[in-house]
Design a protein around this motif. Structure first.
Motif, mmCIF file in Angstrom:
data_model
loop_
_atom_site.group_PDB
_atom_site.id
_atom_site.type_symbol
_atom_site.label_atom_id
_atom_site.label_comp_id
_atom_site.label_asym_id
_atom_site.label_seq_id
_atom_site.Cartn_x
_atom_site.Cartn_y
_atom_site.Cartn_z
ATOM 1 N N ASP A 118 0.859 -1.187 0.000
ATOM 2 C CA ASP A 118 0.000 0.000 0.000
ATOM 3 C C ASP A 118 0.901 1.246 0.000
ATOM 4 O O ASP A 118 1.555 1.546 1.001
ATOM 5 N N LEU A 119 0.902 1.962 -1.121
ATOM 6 C CA LEU A 119 1.808 3.101 -1.289
ATOM 7 C C LEU A 119 1.495 4.220 -0.286
ATOM 8 O O LEU A 119 2.411 4.802 0.304
ATOM 9 N N ALA A 120 0.203 4.507 -0.112
ATOM 10 C CA ALA A 120 -0.176 5.591 0.804
ATOM 11 C C ALA A 120 0.207 5.248 2.240
ATOM 12 O O ALA A 120 0.725 6.097 2.979
ATOM 13 N N LEU A 121 -0.016 3.986 2.626
ATOM 14 C CA LEU A 121 0.343 3.588 3.993
ATOM 15 C C LEU A 121 1.866 3.539 4.175
ATOM 16 O O LEU A 121 2.369 3.836 5.252
ATOM 17 N N ASN A 129 11.712 -11.093 3.217
ATOM 18 C CA ASN A 129 12.159 -12.303 2.512
ATOM 19 C C ASN A 129 11.286 -12.607 1.308
ATOM 20 O O ASN A 129 11.760 -13.076 0.276
ATOM 21 N N ALA A 130 10.002 -12.336 1.452
ATOM 22 C CA ALA A 130 9.069 -12.648 0.365
ATOM 23 C C ALA A 130 9.252 -11.718 -0.831
ATOM 24 O O ALA A 130 8.732 -12.005 -1.915
ATOM 25 N N GLY A 131 9.969 -10.662 -0.627
ATOM 26 C CA GLY A 131 10.162 -9.684 -1.710
ATOM 27 C C GLY A 131 10.219 -8.291 -1.125
ATOM 28 O O GLY A 131 9.324 -7.895 -0.375
ATOM 29 N N HIS A 132 11.283 -7.575 -1.437
ATOM 30 C CA HIS A 132 11.426 -6.214 -0.905
ATOM 31 C C HIS A 132 10.413 -5.280 -1.573
ATOM 32 O O HIS A 132 9.874 -5.589 -2.620
ATOM 33 N N ARG A 133 10.227 -4.135 -0.955
ATOM 34 C CA ARG A 133 9.350 -3.112 -1.536
ATOM 35 C C ARG A 133 10.092 -1.792 -1.532
ATOM 36 O O ARG A 133 10.681 -1.401 -0.512
#
Ligand SMILES: Cc1cc2nc3c(=O)[nH]c(=O)nc-3n(C[C@H](O)[C@H](O)[C@H](O)COP(=O)(O)O)c2cc1C
Length: 209
Positions: free
Chosen positions: A13-16, A185-189
């Motif tokens: 969630d970009l806003a969060l 671990n599941a994937g960076h953001r």
């Protein structure tokens, strides 16, 4: 079977993520144990070399996109900022697994209300640093704190500090980019927000980490 992986609400969630970024930054002002309390602050020297140092984050205003730091107006970084206001600020919060990179321009304020209030609000002990007889970074023949002998190991009184007020400056870093990296671990953001002066708002987007 493995436990299901739990993600924070801001993961996708970009806003969060933007809210969380400001929350982590602001924590540096109120929480001395927060990694945001001691960011690395980058300036550019006369040769174009990046120069980094740790500084204490004193205040954050999300409304004005401003971070406040304090320094000696005679310091090397002060001279660099007078020549080139470009500034970056770096935070890594290991508990949150979040890196925040900010950049913008510093308004150097050694005189005026902002610096006066910041000076008065600092403890006498913190203000003692500004009693150094020569500019920070001045070469020495012998090891020394640079402070006058009479104040060594003592806390100065208010009237003893008054003469040293000109050595104090507030640095107001007006941020116009914020970059976010959340490690998982599941994937960076990774995301980046840029201040849009025409729209008077932040424009954000996801990036490949
Ligand atoms: C934990 C810590 C906090 C510091 N806080 C400040 C600060 O708030 N302001 C400051 O000018 N220097 C602070 N310093 C010192 C700077 O890192 C740096 O050594 C000094 O300001 C000289 O930098 P310059 O030569 O680039 O001007 C701090 C250093 C440490 C290790």
């Amino acid at each position: 079977m493995n436990d299901p992986v739990s993600f924070p609400a801001y993961y996708d969630d970009l806003a969060l993520s933007f809210e969380e970024a400001w929350s982590l930054i602001a924590a540096g002002v109120t929480n001395r144990n927060s990694p945001s309390h001691m960011p690395a602050v980058g300036t550019v020297d006369a040769l174009g070399m990046p120069q980094l140092r740790i500084m204490i984050l004193r205040d954050v205003s999300r409304d004005t996109r401003t971070l406040r730091f304090h320094t000696d107006s005679r310091s090397i970084k002060a001279e660099q900022l007078r020549q080139n206001p470009a500034t970056s600020v770096l935070i890594y919060d290991p508990a949150a697994k979040v890196q925040i990179r900010m950049s913008g321009k510093t308004h150097f304020t050694a005189t005026g209300a902002v610096a006066d209030i910041a000076w008065s609000a600092s403890t006498p002990f913190a203000r003692r640093c500004y009693m150094a007889e020569a500019a920070p970074g001045t070469p020495l023949a012998e090891p020394s704190s640079g402070l006058p002998d009479w104040i060594a190991g003592k806390q100065p009184e208010e009237d003893q500090l008054a003469d040293y007020r000109p050595n104090f400056a507030a640095l107001l870093v007006e941020i116009d980019t914020i970059e976010w990296l959340y490690l998982a671990n599941a994937g960076h953001r990774r995301a980046r927000w840029q201040w849009d002066a025409v729209q008077n708002s932040w424009a954000g987007r996801w990036l490949i980490p």
